[in-house]
Design a protein around this motif. Structure first.
Motif, short mmCIF file in Angstrom:
data_model
loop_
_atom_site.label_atom_id
_atom_site.label_comp_id
_atom_site.label_asym_id
_atom_site.label_seq_id
_atom_site.Cartn_x
_atom_site.Cartn_y
_atom_site.Cartn_z
N GLY A 1 0.76 -1.24 0.00
CA GLY A 1 0.00 0.00 0.00
C GLY A 1 0.78 1.29 0.00
O GLY A 1 0.20 2.37 0.10
N GLY A 2 2.09 1.22 -0.13
CA GLY A 2 2.91 2.43 -0.10
C GLY A 2 2.52 3.46 -1.14
O GLY A 2 2.39 4.65 -0.83
N LEU A 3 2.31 3.03 -2.37
CA LEU A 3 1.96 3.97 -3.43
C LEU A 3 0.56 4.55 -3.25
O LEU A 3 0.30 5.68 -3.66
N VAL A 4 -0.33 3.81 -2.66
CA VAL A 4 -1.68 4.31 -2.41
C VAL A 4 -1.62 5.37 -1.30
O VAL A 4 -2.22 6.45 -1.44
N ARG A 5 -0.92 5.07 -0.24
CA ARG A 5 -0.83 6.03 0.88
C ARG A 5 -0.14 7.33 0.46
O ARG A 5 -0.55 8.41 0.86
N GLU A 6 0.92 7.20 -0.33
CA GLU A 6 1.70 8.37 -0.70
C GLU A 6 1.21 9.05 -1.97
O GLU A 6 1.55 10.20 -2.24
N ASN A 7 0.44 8.34 -2.78
CA ASN A 7 -0.07 8.82 -4.06
C ASN A 7 1.04 9.54 -4.84
O ASN A 7 0.93 10.70 -5.20
N ARG A 8 2.10 8.80 -5.08
CA ARG A 8 3.24 9.39 -5.81
C ARG A 8 3.54 8.59 -7.05
O ARG A 8 3.17 7.42 -7.17
N ARG A 9 4.20 9.26 -7.96
CA ARG A 9 4.62 8.62 -9.20
C ARG A 9 6.02 8.05 -9.03
O ARG A 9 6.86 8.67 -8.38
#
Length: 143
Positions: free
Chosen positions: A133-141
């Motif tokens: 879930g790291g990319l979901v939490r941080e919403n980063r590219r």
């Protein structure tokens, strides 16, 4: 988007929920908390059988479990790419990415962007980002 009945009665088999059960739960996620689900439930539901439902839920800004659905899309994409598309069809993933790019909001378009980058650069895979879930939490590219 159609919001299911106001009550969710639970899963017949939480390890293999139906699309209708997953959709009903997603609009009432407090009825069956994630903490009560089988271990790695996110990994279990992130397959071909439910990916269309997960995509619809991730696209619905009013869905209370939207971020969970988006998390599952990250798992689905990474699983397909990392297995050389033995786990999931490349064509299905590409169609989801194209649809997300055309009609998705910022969160879903970020998933589509990250998926395209991972397709080109599988070495950028990071388990924490894609499966925890790291990319979901941080919403980063990435990249």
């Amino acid at each position: 988007m159609h919001v299911p009945d106001s009550t969710f009665r639970g899963f017949a088999n939480p390890v293999d929920p139906s699309p209708a059960e997953l959709r009903a739960w997603a609009y009432h996620p407090d009825s069956v908390p994630l903490t009560s689900m089988p271990q790695d439930w996110d990994l279990l539901v992130s397959g071909d059988h439910l990916v269309t439902t997960l995509f619809e839920l991730a696209m619905d800004t009013a869905c209370p479990a939207r971020r969970f659905a988006l998390h599952c899309l990250y798992i689905y994409a990474a699983d397909g790419i990392r297995t050389g598309f033995r786990a999931h069809p490349k064509r299905r993933l590409r169609k989801l990415v194209e649809h997300a790019e055309l009609t998705g909001d910022h969160l879903v378009r970020t998933w589509a962007y990250n998926t395209r980058v991972l397709l080109e650069r599988p070495d950028l895979f990071d388990y924490h980002d894609w499966c925890e879930g790291g990319l979901v939490r941080e919403n980063r590219r990435i990249g």
